[in-house]
Design a protein around this motif. Sequence first.
Motif, short mmCIF file in Angstrom:
data_model
loop_
_atom_site.label_atom_id
_atom_site.label_comp_id
_atom_site.label_asym_id
_atom_site.label_seq_id
_atom_site.Cartn_x
_atom_site.Cartn_y
_atom_site.Cartn_z
N ALA A 54 21.56 -34.15 6.15
CA ALA A 54 20.65 -33.83 5.04
C ALA A 54 19.23 -34.36 5.29
N PHE A 55 19.02 -35.07 6.39
CA PHE A 55 17.70 -35.63 6.64
C PHE A 55 16.63 -34.53 6.66
N GLY A 56 15.52 -34.79 5.95
CA GLY A 56 14.42 -33.86 5.90
C GLY A 56 14.41 -32.95 4.69
N GLN A 57 15.51 -32.94 3.95
CA GLN A 57 15.54 -32.09 2.76
C GLN A 57 14.60 -32.62 1.68
N LYS A 58 14.38 -33.95 1.67
CA LYS A 58 13.44 -34.56 0.75
C LYS A 58 12.33 -35.20 1.58
N THR A 59 11.11 -34.72 1.40
CA THR A 59 10.02 -35.17 2.27
C THR A 59 9.52 -36.56 1.90
N ILE A 60 9.36 -36.86 0.64
CA ILE A 60 8.93 -38.19 0.18
C ILE A 60 10.14 -38.89 -0.40
N ASP A 61 10.54 -40.00 0.22
CA ASP A 61 11.82 -40.59 -0.15
C ASP A 61 11.74 -42.11 -0.16
#
Length: 249
Positions: free
Chosen positions: A236-243
Motif C-alpha cells: 500500500a506504500f504511496g497510496q497516501k502521499t502525506i503521512d
Amino acid sequence: MERLIIISGASRGLGFALAKQLIKPDTLLVSIARSNNSELAALCHQANATYHYINADLARPQGTELATQQLSDLCAQHQNLAHYYLINNAGTVAPMAQAHQLDDPKAIAQALQLNIGSLMSLSACFLAHTPPEADRRILNISSGAGRGAVPGWGVYGATKAAVDYFTQTLALEQPNVRSAALAPGVIDTDMQASIRQTDSDYFPNRERFISLHQNQQLASATYTAEQIARYLTNDAFGQKTIDDIRHYF
C-alpha cells in the motif's frame, strides 16, 4: 540481487536504524553521509548483503553534486533489479532561532540545501537513472513541524513543509513511482539531544522536549525504524502521499 536501497544520512540516528532494518542478502545498500559507519558495513557483510558508501556533505551544493554523480554511475551498473528504494532521510534542525534571531545566512543556506535541496537532487538522480519498469519508491522523511508552526523552528518547519509540497508534486508528475512524505514522530536521537540543549530564548518549546525525554515519551530509533521499514515495503506504500507513521502504531 533484487533490491537497491539508497539512504541519505545512514551513518547515525534514524537513518542508521532504518538501514539496519532493511539489510537482507538480496540487497545493495547505499549509504550517503559525511562519515562511514563501520558497524553498518559489518552488518551487511554478516547478512551477505552488498554495502556501498558515498562520502558526501549534502549541506553543500558541491557535496550533493558529488553524491549524484556517484549515484548515477552506481545505478547504471545495476539496471536489472526488481526494486529500487530511495530514502531521503538526511536533515538538520539547525538553526533553531526565532524570526528576529535568524542572523546567520550561511546556517540558513546549509539547512535549506540539506533538508530540501539535496532531497530534490537525489530524487532527480534516482528518477533519471533507475529503470521505469521496476518497482521504484521514494520515501521522504518529513516532520509534523512542517504541518503546524513551532516557535524557533522557522527554518526547520519551512524546509519540511517544502518536503511535503515537493512530494505532492512528485506524485503528480511521476504516477508510476510510489512516493510519500512521512512524519516519523518524536524520536530519541542526537537531534533531540540538540533540541534539549538549545537556549529557550531561541526555542521556547525547549521544556516540552525535556519533559518528553524525562518521562520516557520519546520513541526509540529502532522501534520507529521497524515501523517505517514495514511501511516502505508494504504493497500500500504511496497510496497516501502525506503521512505520519504514528497513524500505524
